[in-house]
Structures are given as C-alpha cells and as structure tokens.
Design an enzyme around this catalytic site. Structure first.
Site, PDB file in Angstrom:
ATOM      1  N   GLU A  77      38.861  40.361  37.723  1.00 14.94           N
ATOM      2  CA  GLU A  77      39.631  40.506  36.491  1.00 14.94           C
ATOM      3  C   GLU A  77      39.604  41.928  35.936  1.00 14.94           C
ATOM      4  O   GLU A  77      38.557  42.581  35.921  1.00 14.94           O
ATOM      5  CB  GLU A  77      39.083  39.541  35.441  1.00 14.94           C
ATOM      6  CG  GLU A  77      39.929  39.466  34.185  1.00 14.94           C
ATOM      7  CD  GLU A  77      39.725  38.169  33.461  1.00 14.94           C
ATOM      8  OE1 GLU A  77      40.513  37.235  33.718  1.00 14.94           O
ATOM      9  OE2 GLU A  77      38.777  38.072  32.655  1.00 14.94           O
ATOM     10  N   LYS A  79      39.401  43.717  32.852  1.00 15.24           N
ATOM     11  CA  LYS A  79      38.943  43.294  31.520  1.00 15.24           C
ATOM     12  C   LYS A  79      38.189  44.435  30.852  1.00 15.24           C
ATOM     13  O   LYS A  79      37.175  44.901  31.368  1.00 15.24           O
ATOM     14  CB  LYS A  79      38.044  42.062  31.662  1.00 15.24           C
ATOM     15  CG  LYS A  79      37.620  41.407  30.374  1.00 15.24           C
ATOM     16  CD  LYS A  79      36.845  40.128  30.673  1.00 15.24           C
ATOM     17  CE  LYS A  79      36.522  39.361  29.404  1.00 15.24           C
ATOM     18  NZ  LYS A  79      35.783  38.115  29.707  1.00 15.24           N
ATOM     19  N   LYS A 144      46.798  36.886  32.785  1.00 13.93           N
ATOM     20  CA  LYS A 144      45.923  36.118  31.900  1.00 13.93           C
ATOM     21  C   LYS A 144      46.209  36.534  30.465  1.00 13.93           C
ATOM     22  O   LYS A 144      45.968  37.664  30.072  1.00 13.93           O
ATOM     23  CB  LYS A 144      44.457  36.353  32.256  1.00 13.93           C
ATOM     24  CG  LYS A 144      43.516  35.358  31.595  1.00 13.93           C
ATOM     25  CD  LYS A 144      42.097  35.543  32.089  1.00 13.93           C
ATOM     26  CE  LYS A 144      41.174  34.535  31.416  1.00 13.93           C
ATOM     27  NZ  LYS A 144      39.754  34.805  31.742  1.00 13.93           N
ATOM     28  N   GLU A 193      43.858  25.885  32.588  1.00 13.28           N
ATOM     29  CA  GLU A 193      42.461  25.989  32.161  1.00 13.28           C
ATOM     30  C   GLU A 193      42.042  24.813  31.285  1.00 13.28           C
ATOM     31  O   GLU A 193      42.716  24.466  30.318  1.00 13.28           O
ATOM     32  CB  GLU A 193      42.242  27.294  31.408  1.00 13.28           C
ATOM     33  CG  GLU A 193      40.808  27.476  30.917  1.00 13.28           C
ATOM     34  CD  GLU A 193      40.596  28.797  30.220  1.00 13.28           C
ATOM     35  OE1 GLU A 193      40.748  29.841  30.894  1.00 13.28           O
ATOM     36  OE2 GLU A 193      40.310  28.793  29.007  1.00 13.28           O
ATOM     37  N   ASN A 214      36.516  26.213  32.556  1.00 13.79           N
ATOM     38  CA  ASN A 214      35.885  27.298  31.812  1.00 13.79           C
ATOM     39  C   ASN A 214      34.482  26.893  31.360  1.00 13.79           C
ATOM     40  O   ASN A 214      34.315  25.917  30.626  1.00 13.79           O
ATOM     41  CB  ASN A 214      36.746  27.662  30.597  1.00 13.79           C
ATOM     42  CG  ASN A 214      36.358  28.993  29.989  1.00 13.79           C
ATOM     43  OD1 ASN A 214      35.263  29.497  30.208  1.00 13.79           O
ATOM     44  ND2 ASN A 214      37.263  29.573  29.222  1.00 13.79           N
ATOM     45  N   GLU A 244      35.361  29.461  35.971  1.00 13.77           N
ATOM     46  CA  GLU A 244      35.583  30.588  35.072  1.00 13.77           C
ATOM     47  C   GLU A 244      34.388  30.775  34.141  1.00 13.77           C
ATOM     48  O   GLU A 244      33.825  29.803  33.652  1.00 13.77           O
ATOM     49  CB  GLU A 244      36.834  30.356  34.209  1.00 13.77           C
ATOM     50  CG  GLU A 244      38.108  30.129  34.969  1.00 13.77           C
ATOM     51  CD  GLU A 244      39.276  29.843  34.039  1.00 13.77           C
ATOM     52  OE1 GLU A 244      40.311  29.393  34.531  1.00 13.77           O
ATOM     53  OE2 GLU A 244      39.145  30.061  32.807  1.00 13.77           O
ATOM     54  N   SER A 245      34.042  32.028  33.878  1.00 14.68           N
ATOM     55  CA  SER A 245      33.029  32.423  32.890  1.00 14.68           C
ATOM     56  C   SER A 245      31.601  32.104  33.356  1.00 14.68           C
ATOM     57  O   SER A 245      31.367  31.177  34.124  1.00 14.68           O
ATOM     58  CB  SER A 245      33.258  31.752  31.531  1.00 14.68           C
ATOM     59  OG  SER A 245      34.517  32.055  31.000  1.00 14.68           O
TER      60      SER A 245
END
Length: 288
Positions: A77, A79, A144, A193, A214, A244-245
């Site tokens: 990503e 970010k 995103k 998501e 997530n 995710e995360s």
C-alpha cells in the site's frame, strides 16, 4: 447528480467524519471533471483504456516477479498517514514506492487517494498508472478510498484502477450491490471490506468475490488478528480472502496463511521497512 442521493450509513466511528469530508471533496471533483467527460475519456483515449489486470487472478497467481515459493500474495500500500497513527511519511513518492512493490513481487499495489486523513491523492494513482499501466505483467492497481457514489467508480477507472475498495459498514445493501455492478461493468473488481459476521453475510449476499477482512476495530482502533481467524472460517471456499491491518511480521503472516488468507494488504509496515524486498518476501513466507 448529488452525493446526497446515496445513503451512506452512520457507523459511530471515525468513518463518519471521513465520509463527510469525502462528500465535500466529491462535489468539487464533479464540478471540475463532469461524469460525461470521464466517460468520453475512457471510451476515446487509448491511454485510459490501457491494459487491464484481473485483480482476483493476480491475488491467486501473483505476477511474473512473484517468487515461485510464495505462499501468500502481498498487496503493498501507498500510505503516508492514517487517523490512528498520524503522518509517518509525508514525503513518500508514490511511483517510486509502487516500483519497489512491483520489483519485490507484490501481486497488487493499493493506492490511498483520500486527501485529508491519509494524505493521498488521485494523482498518485494516475501517476502510477502512467508509469506501469501498459505493462501486461504489472501488479494490479487497487484504489483505496471511501467510495459511495457511482461517479467515484467511473473516476477510479479513469485514473487507472483495476479494483476498488468498498466498505460494507458505510453502504446500504442496495447501494453496495449497485456499486459492485458498475465496477464489473467497467472491467474492474471490488475488494469488499468487512469487520463483523453481519457485514460478511451482507458481502456474500451481493456476490463479493474478493473479501477483505479488517483486523482493526474502527471504533477503538484496536487490532486483533483473531478477527480474520474467526471470520475466515465463515467465508465461501470460492472467495479470495485478503487479511487487512495489524500485519507487521512473518509470524503474523503465518497466522493469516493458516487461517486461509490468499493475500495480505500491508501499508505502514512496508512503508517503514528499510528493505521492501526482504520484508515483502518474509510476508510471502518465502524460505530464507
């Protein structure tokens, strides 16, 4: 067409504030670039037509640069910041970072385009597409952002996205279904998501093919890998599962792999890593 037509759900989390901000920006974007201009550009500009990449297939198979021994795919990503962590790299060059991800064998590049909370921009995605969009072997490009209006789906295609993020918690079921339909009509796919069992059921009811689970609770910002471990057991065997995360080490990746993840979406840990190649390889569970 006003974004007020599209009923975004209140969540009681930071998402509500982000969506309010996003609605204001969207009205400006519509004034500067009408939908008719976007459609005309997509249809008439070979540069915008480009080479489209199958997002789900990339997550299953990787790219030509993905090592043969990789057990997991990685979505790297772009970010610079987040509401929970603040700014951690406001100088990040989107194109240079995307090229690092491609060289490391990442199956996809996620580009955060939200301005106020994540310090991203639509220009980041457009620039990356300009740089690698005509390479048939490139990673898929995921936009995103906080998307709730069909205009944003057309805009994503115009910017060069192969896939877009749709967050179940902010979208009514009928709108979620409509946005997925528009996405696929434009030759893209949606990363849908979810964070709870109820959201998972909604995602499956509208035909989600790529499911993002997530591990971050947006009410508290707490992170727990057990979220993926619990919800992944309830998913259809046909779904492509993206964790995710909260993934910051090889051991985290191993846990996600054991629970059925096809891919990991990793931003901050990759951006902060001193060596993208080595760290991405560890997340793919390559042998040392």
């Amino acid at each position: 067409m006003s974004s007020d037509e599209f009923h975004v759900l209140e969540t009681g989390t930071i998402l509500d504030e982000i969506v309010r901000s996003r609605k204001q920006i969207l009205e400006v974007e519509k004034g500067e670039l009408p939908l008719s201009a976007i459609v005309g550009s997509i249809e008439g500009d070979e540069r915008k037509q480009g080479i489209k990449v199958d997002f789900a297939e990339r997550l299953r198979m990787g790219t030509d640069r993905t090592a043969g021994g990789a057990k997991l795919r990685v979505i790297g990503e772009i970010k610079r910041a987040s509401p929970s962590k603040g700014v951690f790299n406001d100088k990040l060059n989107a194109v240079a970072q995307a090229e690092k991800y491609a060289a490391a064998g990442c199956a996809a590049v996620s580009v955060l385009t939200e301005q106020n909370f994540f310090k991203g921009s639509a220009g980041d995605l457009s620039d990356i597409y300009e740089h690698m969009g005509h390479d048939a072997g490139r990673p898929a490009l995921l936009r995103k952002d906080f998307l709730f209006d069909p205009y944003q789906i057309f805009e994503s295609r115009y910017l060069g996205a192969d896939a877009i993020l749709l967050i179940v918690s902010i979208l009514r079921v009928d709108l979620l279904s409509r946005l997925i339909e528009v996405t696929r009509e434009l030759g893209m796919e949606a990363l849908v998501e979810v964070h709870t069992e109820e959201e998972l059921k909604i995602a499956e009811s509208v035909g989600a093919r790529v499911m993002g689970i997530n591990n971050r609770d947006l009410s508290t910002f707490s992170e727990d890998l057990r979220t993926f471990e619990r919800l992944s057991k309830l998913c259809s065997p046909q779904a492509v599962l993206v964790a995710e995360s909260a993934i910051s080490s090889r051991s985290d990746a191993e846990r996600m792999h054991r629970s059925g993840a096809t891919a990991l979406l990793v931003g901050e840990s990759l951006v902060r890593s001193g060596n993208v190649d080595d760290f991405a390889g560890s997340l793919m569970l390559l042998e040392n």
